[in-house]
Design an enzyme around this catalytic site. Structure first.
Site: not given
Ligand SMILES: O=c1[nH]c(=O)c2[nH]c(=O)[nH]c2[nH]1
Length: 302
Positions: A12, A57-58, A162, A179, A223, A249, A251
């Protein structure tokens, strides 16, 4: 004519393993890109479609994440040795394994001369930009400067939530109290004059103010963090009329280690590269000067 299977290996590639150490309030981070592969007698899989000897591989992926917690990441080498030797036990037909690791280095964000406890900036990433627009000639000539930075990659391992967002029949996102928040920031700011400005000094200060706001603002969304950065810049620099941000963002999803009986209390994450949220905002003075053509050379929103 006789044809044989030649050299082969499988594994992987590019597991984005992020390990946060959070035993105290002063967190640390190891951010790895881990690729695993096994060599050995896997002839049956190639010639007969028989997977009996194949460690998927998983599974190799899951092991990469599980080991980030189980044996930890004291160094990429120590972690890689543990992973590589494990695979030879887990896959009896393997005669060798290879673990390739790239580590991304993070520095603590400096706030008032001190390294922040849980906010980090990727080492040596950003590019400085400048867009100069000249309009007209003679007395009517107007010169506008939009300075900026791209790819300033930052991460905070706590101090971000969030929740309370709009929900409909397609919403699956769980509310998050705590998070990882990470972004690779693009910022561009427009000056309201060009004389008497030390552009190098302002650049360094805008960057410092953005980093400090990122580190010290408890974030209810990216934001809110962007607005806090912009406000800090406009409050400190009267020669800047507006600042625009574009912030993917980046993730980081908690990796589910419960399935293997391993507790994961915000310590091991998978860094996803796409899709990503794209959060963009302008912060502007109420009495800002007319931008004229200053933004026309700027791609898309910013
Ligand atoms: O900081 C964030 N703003 C968003 O507008 C948003 N939307 C989302 O799915 N996660 C996040 N996180």
């Amino acid at each position: 004519m006789s044809i044989s299977l030649g050299v082969n290996q499988y594994g992987k590639a590019e597991n984005r393993v992020v390990r946060i150490y959070r035993d105290t309030d002063r967190h640390s981070i190891r951010d790895l890109n881990v690729s695993t592969s096994l060599r050995g007698d896997f002839t049956a899989a190639h010639l007969e479609g028989d997977q009996a000897d194949v460690l998927p591989t998983d599974t190799q992926k899951n092991t990469s994440f599980a080991f980030a917690k189980k044996v930890g990441v004291e160094s990429p080498e120590q972690y890689g040795i543990a992973l590589g030797t494990h695979f030879l036990t887990a896959a009896p037909k393997a005669t060798g394994s290879q673990i390739r690791i790239e580590e991304y280095a993070w520095d603590r964000i400096q706030v008032d001369g001190e390294g922040h406890d849980h906010s980090f900036v990727r080492r040596g990433t950003e590019t400085r930009t400048a867009i100069i627009t000249v309009d007209g000639r003679g007395d009517d000539q107007r010169v506008s400067v939009v300075s900026g930075l791209e790819d300033l990659t930052v991460l905070k391992s706590t101090g971000s939530e969030f929740k309370g967002f709009l929900k409909d029949e397609f919403t699956t996102l769980e509310e998050a109290d705590d998070r990882i928040m990470a972004t690779s920031l693009t910022a561009r700011w427009r000056y309201n004059k060009t004389d008497g400005i030390n552009f190098d000094e302002v650049y360094e200060d805008v960057k410092k103010l953005c980093l400090a706001a990122f580190a010290t603002t408890y974030s209810r969304a990216l934001q809110e963090t962007l607005h806090a950065m912009g406000k800090a810049v406009l409050e400190a620099h009267s020669e800047i009329d507006e600042i625009r941000f574009s912030a993917p963002n980046k993730h980081h999803f908690l990796y589910d280690l419960d399935r293997f009986g391993i507790e994961n209390k915000g310590e091991v994450f998978i860094a996803a590269d796409r899709p990503y949220g794209l959060i963009e905002a302008q912060v502007v003075r109420d009495d800002a000067s007319d931008p004229g053509e200053a933004w026309t050379a700027v791609p898309s929103f910013i």
